[in-house]
Scaffold this motif. Structure first.
Motif, mmCIF file in Angstrom:
data_model
loop_
_atom_site.group_PDB
_atom_site.id
_atom_site.type_symbol
_atom_site.label_atom_id
_atom_site.label_comp_id
_atom_site.label_asym_id
_atom_site.label_seq_id
_atom_site.Cartn_x
_atom_site.Cartn_y
_atom_site.Cartn_z
ATOM 1 N N ILE A 19 0.834 -1.207 0.000
ATOM 2 C CA ILE A 19 0.000 0.000 0.000
ATOM 3 C C ILE A 19 0.867 1.256 0.000
ATOM 4 O O ILE A 19 0.609 2.216 -0.746
ATOM 5 N N LEU A 20 1.916 1.264 0.808
ATOM 6 C CA LEU A 20 2.784 2.438 0.896
ATOM 7 C C LEU A 20 3.592 2.634 -0.385
ATOM 8 O O LEU A 20 3.792 3.770 -0.835
ATOM 9 N N VAL A 21 4.060 1.538 -0.967
ATOM 10 C CA VAL A 21 4.813 1.646 -2.228
ATOM 11 C C VAL A 21 3.922 2.230 -3.317
ATOM 12 O O VAL A 21 4.333 3.116 -4.079
ATOM 13 N N ALA A 22 2.676 1.749 -3.388
ATOM 14 C CA ALA A 22 1.730 2.306 -4.364
ATOM 15 C C ALA A 22 1.436 3.765 -4.042
ATOM 16 O O ALA A 22 1.267 4.599 -4.946
ATOM 17 N N GLY A 23 1.402 4.093 -2.751
ATOM 18 C CA GLY A 23 1.118 5.456 -2.330
ATOM 19 C C GLY A 23 2.221 6.440 -2.645
ATOM 20 O O GLY A 23 2.026 7.653 -2.557
ATOM 21 N N CYS A 24 3.394 5.926 -3.025
ATOM 22 C CA CYS A 24 4.500 6.807 -3.416
ATOM 23 C C CYS A 24 4.229 7.518 -4.733
ATOM 24 O O CYS A 24 4.897 8.507 -5.068
ATOM 25 N N GLU A 25 3.244 7.025 -5.479
ATOM 26 C CA GLU A 25 2.916 7.636 -6.780
ATOM 27 C C GLU A 25 1.741 8.597 -6.677
ATOM 28 O O GLU A 25 1.393 9.252 -7.649
ATOM 29 N N GLY A 26 1.115 8.659 -5.530
ATOM 30 C CA GLY A 26 -0.012 9.578 -5.369
ATOM 31 C C GLY A 26 -0.956 9.086 -4.288
ATOM 32 O O GLY A 26 -0.947 7.909 -3.913
ATOM 33 N N TYR A 27 -1.781 9.986 -3.787
ATOM 34 C CA TYR A 27 -2.702 9.652 -2.706
ATOM 35 C C TYR A 27 -3.847 8.803 -3.227
ATOM 36 O O TYR A 27 -4.551 9.182 -4.170
ATOM 37 N N SER A 76 15.210 15.737 -8.901
ATOM 38 C CA SER A 76 15.867 14.907 -9.904
ATOM 39 C C SER A 76 14.878 13.901 -10.459
ATOM 40 O O SER A 76 13.815 13.655 -9.897
ATOM 41 N N SER A 77 15.238 13.293 -11.565
ATOM 42 C CA SER A 77 14.378 12.293 -12.189
ATOM 43 C C SER A 77 14.396 11.017 -11.357
ATOM 44 O O SER A 77 15.280 10.782 -10.551
ATOM 45 N N GLY A 78 13.411 10.166 -11.588
ATOM 46 C CA GLY A 78 13.338 8.901 -10.876
ATOM 47 C C GLY A 78 12.889 9.037 -9.441
ATOM 48 O O GLY A 78 13.250 8.222 -8.592
ATOM 49 N N HIS A 79 12.099 10.080 -9.146
ATOM 50 C CA HIS A 79 11.718 10.315 -7.754
ATOM 51 C C HIS A 79 10.797 9.236 -7.219
ATOM 52 O O HIS A 79 10.819 8.931 -6.041
ATOM 53 N N TRP A 80 9.953 8.616 -8.087
ATOM 54 C CA TRP A 80 9.091 7.536 -7.610
ATOM 55 C C TRP A 80 9.918 6.383 -7.083
ATOM 56 O O TRP A 80 9.633 5.827 -6.031
ATOM 57 N N ALA A 81 10.944 6.009 -7.826
ATOM 58 C CA ALA A 81 11.806 4.895 -7.414
ATOM 59 C C ALA A 81 12.499 5.196 -6.092
ATOM 60 O O ALA A 81 12.635 4.323 -5.230
ATOM 61 N N LYS A 84 9.973 4.851 -3.250
ATOM 62 C CA LYS A 84 9.673 3.443 -2.974
ATOM 63 C C LYS A 84 10.827 2.760 -2.244
ATOM 64 O O LYS A 84 10.606 1.942 -1.345
ATOM 65 N N GLN A 85 12.042 3.090 -2.628
ATOM 66 C CA GLN A 85 13.197 2.506 -1.949
ATOM 67 C C GLN A 85 13.258 2.986 -0.503
ATOM 68 O O GLN A 85 13.639 2.234 0.398
ATOM 69 N N HIS A 86 12.872 4.216 -0.292
ATOM 70 C CA HIS A 86 12.827 4.768 1.064
ATOM 71 C C HIS A 86 11.856 3.978 1.933
ATOM 72 O O HIS A 86 12.150 3.682 3.104
ATOM 73 N N VAL A 87 10.716 3.629 1.377
ATOM 74 C CA VAL A 87 9.726 2.836 2.100
ATOM 75 C C VAL A 87 10.281 1.449 2.415
ATOM 76 O O VAL A 87 10.188 0.969 3.558
ATOM 77 N N ARG A 88 10.865 0.811 1.417
ATOM 78 C CA ARG A 88 11.395 -0.552 1.614
ATOM 79 C C ARG A 88 12.534 -0.560 2.636
ATOM 80 O O ARG A 88 12.616 -1.466 3.471
ATOM 81 N N ASP A 89 13.405 0.425 2.551
ATOM 82 C CA ASP A 89 14.510 0.506 3.513
ATOM 83 C C ASP A 89 13.986 0.720 4.931
ATOM 84 O O ASP A 89 14.502 0.147 5.892
ATOM 85 N N GLY A 90 12.958 1.560 5.046
ATOM 86 C CA GLY A 90 12.403 1.835 6.362
ATOM 87 C C GLY A 90 11.753 0.624 7.009
ATOM 88 O O GLY A 90 11.773 0.466 8.235
#
Length: 255
Positions: A19-27, A76-81, A84-90
């Motif tokens: 849910i959080l990874v999907a939420g990285c692209e928008g509410y 910078s470009s690739g902000h979605w990625a 998502k990596q921030h969520v996974r690392d957390g």
């Protein structure tokens, strides 16, 4: 209450991550209620709560999370990625714990031996030590020493040996080792003397470690703060020694 909430914490964590990874692209309003439910379940678990990342603890719903995660962008470009990596690392510490990547081989061996010996007493102390390793290192170190003290007292009671209830762990261990014929001075083979002498030294060190960094005593501002790896070491050693004592006593009592 959502009917499709998973039963196990691991599956709950996986669903929340998705849910959080999907939420990285928008509410996504439709998933917010599910996130709230999952977040509440994981936060209510005292062992898991310290392992949750700060953004889960502070973001009460997906609207709050979206405000948080979009603020991580650097332009910078690739902000979605990156989000998502921030969520996974957390969430990595939580998954490490739930998937038992941080559990040592001694865990199950000790659990079986201590449960068969005394399910209500000794095994309960062992369970507390295991549960606190990652979420409460200081408490785990205290429980590790309590485990060995409890095993020593149980064995001394069963052998009819009297002991001082206030005796420190090294004194209790020395009495048990002598009773079980595993004291270094009771052996002439140099290899056994070294191993048994080393075990006695580490038992003494565990008692000292608990006094210096465990939660059994008040501490000053400059006190050493143990990490999960210190607690893992203390708990693993206590479990191995407790198992050795229990199995040695069991073998001698059957003879």
């Amino acid at each position: 209450m959502f009917d499709d909430i998973p039963d196990t914490p691991l599956e709950q964590a996986r669903m929340m991550e998705n849910i959080l990874v999907a939420g990285c692209e928008g509410y996504d309003r439709s998933s917010s209620g599910m996130y709230v439910q999952l977040r509440g379940l994981l936060l209510s678990d005292d062992a898991l709560k310290p392992l949750l990342p700060g953004f889960v603890k502070t973001c009460r719903d997906l609207n709050h999370f979206w405000s948080y995660v979009k603020g991580l962008d650097t332009g910078s470009s690739g902000h979605w990625a990156k989000r998502k990596q921030h969520v996974r690392d957390g969430l990595a510490p939580l998954f490490d714990y739930l998937e038992q990547r941080n559990h040592a081989p001694v865990d199950n061996v000790a659990s079986d031996a201590l449960k068969s010996y005394d399910a209500d007493g000794v095994h309960a102390v062992w369970g507390r030590a295991l549960d606190r390793r990652h979420s409460d290192p200081e408490g785990a170190i205290t429980s590790a020493r309590t485990l060995l003290e409890t095993v020593c007292k149980h064995i001394l009671e069963e052998t009819g040996e009297e002991y001082d209830e206030k005796a420190d762990l090294p004194i209790l261990y020395k009495a048990v080792a002598t009773k079980l014929n595993i004291a270094p001075t009771q052996h002439t083979e140099e290899s056994f003397k070294r191993i048994l002498g080393g075990a006695a030294n580490v038992v003494e060190g565990l008692g000292s470690l608990r006094n210096r960094v465990g939660d059994a005593h008040g501490k000053g501002k400059a006190a050493v703060r143990p990490g999960p790896r210190h607690a893992q070491l203390a708990v693993n050693f206590a479990g191995a020694m407790a198992t050795f004592l229990v199995e040695t006593w069991s073998e001698k009592s059957r003879a």
